[in-house]
Design an enzyme around this catalytic site. Structure first.
Site, PDB file in Angstrom:
ATOM      1  N   GLY A  69       0.822  -1.214   0.000  1.00  0.00           N
ATOM      2  CA  GLY A  69       0.000   0.000   0.000  1.00  0.00           C
ATOM      3  C   GLY A  69       0.854   1.262   0.000  1.00  0.00           C
ATOM      4  N   THR A  70       1.951   1.231   0.730  1.00  0.00           N
ATOM      5  CA  THR A  70       2.825   2.411   0.783  1.00  0.00           C
ATOM      6  C   THR A  70       3.340   2.736  -0.616  1.00  0.00           C
ATOM      7  OG1 THR A  70       3.479   1.912   3.048  1.00  0.00           O
ATOM      8  CG2 THR A  70       5.004   3.273   1.762  1.00  0.00           C
ATOM      9  N   ASN A 148      -7.385   4.896   8.950  1.00  0.00           N
ATOM     10  CA  ASN A 148      -6.888   3.700   9.639  1.00  0.00           C
ATOM     11  C   ASN A 148      -7.058   3.772  11.155  1.00  0.00           C
ATOM     12  OD1 ASN A 148      -4.949   5.706   8.652  1.00  0.00           O
ATOM     13  ND2 ASN A 148      -3.522   4.756  10.072  1.00  0.00           N
ATOM     14  N   SER A 196      -4.024  -2.577  -0.581  1.00  0.00           N
ATOM     15  CA  SER A 196      -2.935  -3.397  -0.049  1.00  0.00           C
ATOM     16  C   SER A 196      -3.477  -4.765   0.313  1.00  0.00           C
ATOM     17  CB  SER A 196      -2.373  -2.702   1.195  1.00  0.00           C
ATOM     18  OG  SER A 196      -1.428  -3.519   1.831  1.00  0.00           O
ATOM     19  N   HIS A 198      -2.374  -7.155   2.560  1.00  0.00           N
ATOM     20  CA  HIS A 198      -2.385  -7.732   3.918  1.00  0.00           C
ATOM     21  C   HIS A 198      -3.516  -7.193   4.797  1.00  0.00           C
ATOM     22  CE1 HIS A 198      -0.341  -4.580   6.521  1.00  0.00           C
ATOM     23  NE2 HIS A 198      -0.010  -4.106   5.340  1.00  0.00           N
ATOM     24  N   THR A 234      10.579  -7.863 -11.516  1.00  0.00           N
ATOM     25  CA  THR A 234       9.848  -9.121 -11.701  1.00  0.00           C
ATOM     26  C   THR A 234       8.684  -9.189 -10.729  1.00  0.00           C
ATOM     27  OG1 THR A 234      11.879 -10.201 -12.385  1.00  0.00           O
ATOM     28  CG2 THR A 234      10.095 -11.652 -11.656  1.00  0.00           C
ATOM     29  N   CYS A 321       3.983   4.427  17.859  1.00  0.00           N
ATOM     30  CA  CYS A 321       5.203   4.259  18.637  1.00  0.00           C
ATOM     31  C   CYS A 321       6.334   3.948  17.682  1.00  0.00           C
ATOM     32  CB  CYS A 321       4.984   3.095  19.595  1.00  0.00           C
ATOM     33  SG  CYS A 321       6.364   2.818  20.677  1.00  0.00           S
TER      34      CYS A 321
END
Ligand code: PLP
Length: 379
Positions: A69-70, A148, A196, A198, A234, A321
């Protein structure tokens, strides 16, 4: 393993994704090779592209696989900006750090568009800054679909209309919204949209950028011409196969989101009954049904996360954090949440495996931890 209530951080791998990845691992082949093994690998990638396209409301030719996603956010925002020679850069104040960091990169002044106390993007502010631009300006906006930390859902379609009417562009970070609400790039009117794997039960390190038909985009990863030259390197074959399997499963599971929302509301009621002075951050805005950001004055966020961890529950704090230092949440700061609340904000995010029994035991453990903190303070 305890009880997992941190789905917005990452979702457990779905069985469908694991099976698709194992099948891809067992059939080696580079999608760019011309021999049979390569052609099979290519077929797997193109099949995955069609699935992703269906899941996000774009054409298969307009899906670019990325390393997460980043990367998709970086490619969308910076790729649009460079290819279209944008002159003005607007970023919603509550974006994910990867969008804020990317926005700093081109060296254009970044104009932050503020949010309301509930975290909702200020469309009137955008309207007024666009009205002051001259005719030649080509503005670009980065706006997420769902936040988020709080789950707040943003008025992306309205913002897209404003940007296009001003001759500009919009990049949408849909990483948290994907799988948690119906999603269509076409309906939103986004120029580019990032997702994304995950966050929906696919593997980490795989994502995609969807483009509106005919969108001009400059690549950031230069290489062997993969992904129509828009993302060299790839392809992560197993990751892409796992992503597509998770996306297909997430699409069929969309109707489960109503029951997840009911569970979240149930938990919210339980916790507010224990701590009536707690604040549901973003509670008055449209919100993802799985997310609860709760600020309980006097019960520090890091203490809550540690106490709940010891009790066997995985949750997050509203403050990020990094390097051992707890930083204030930029999102809650942008919402002008007072420090007494923001330093005590936790994020509980539910998923398809969450049960009412788990939430009952969470509420009991959380209530006990709060009571012991209050006892210590009054002793
Ligand atoms: N955008 C949002 C809203 C997110 O929540 C996240 C992950 O936390 C990202 C982008 C980054 O995605 P990834 O972890 O795949 O790089």
């Amino acid at each position: 393993m305890g009880i997992y209530l941190d789905y917005n951080a990452t979702a457990p791998l779905r069985d469908e994704a694991r099976a698709a990845m194992l099948a891809a691992f067992d059939a080696p082949g580079n999608p760019s090779s011309v021999h049979a093994a390569g052609r099979h690998a290519r077929a797997r990638v193109e099949d995955a592209r069609r699935t992703l396209a269906r899941a996000v409301g774009a054409a298969p030719a307009d899906i670019v696989f990325t390393g997460g996603g980043t990367e998709a956010n970086n490619l969308g925002l910076l790729g649009l900006l460079a290819a279209n020679r944008c002159t003005h850069l607007f970023v919603s104040a509550t974006e994910h750090p990867c969008v804020h960091a990317a926005a700093e990169h081109p060296g254009l002044p970044v104009h932050l568009i503020p949010a309301s106390a509930d975290g909702v993007f200020d469309l009137d502010h955008l309207r007024s800054v666009l009205a002051r631009l001259d005719q030649e300006a080509r503005p670009i906006l980065a706006l997420m679909l769902a936040n988020n930390e709080t789950g707040t859902i943003q008025p992306v379609a309205e913002a897209a209309q404003l940007m296009h009417a001003a001759g500009g562009f919009i990049h949408v970070d849909a990483v948290q919204a994907f799988g948690k609400m119906p999603l269509s790039l076409a309906d939103l009117g986004a120029d580019t949209l990032a997702v994304s794997a995950h966050k929906i039960g696919g593997p980490m390190g795989v994502g995609a950028l969807a483009l509106a038909c005919g969108t001009k985009l400059a690549p950031r990863n230069l290489g062997g011409g993969q992904e129509r030259g828009l993302r060299g390197g790839t392809e992560n074959l197993a990751g892409i196969a796992g992503f597509a399997a998770a996306a297909a499963a997430a699409l069929t599971d969309l109707d489960k989101n109503d029951s997840i929302r009911m569970l979240r509301d149930y938990l919210q009621e339980q916790l507010l009954a224990i701590a009536p002075d707690a604040l549901v951050v973003g509670g008055n805005a449209p919100r993802l049904g799985n997310t609860l950001c709760l600020a309980t004055p006097g019960f520090a966020a890091d203490t809550q996360v540690m106490r709940m961890d010891l009790a066997g529950f995985a949750i997050s704090s509203g403050s990020a954090c990094s390097s051992g230092k707890v930083k204030k949440s930029a999102v809650l700061q942008a919402m002008h949440v007072p420090d007494t609340f923001s330093s005590c904000a936790i994020r509980i995010s539910l998923g398809k495996t969450t049960t009412k029994d788990e939430l009952d035991s969470f509420a009991a453990a959380w209530g006990a931890a709060l009571a012991s903190i209050q006892e210590k303070k009054s002793a």
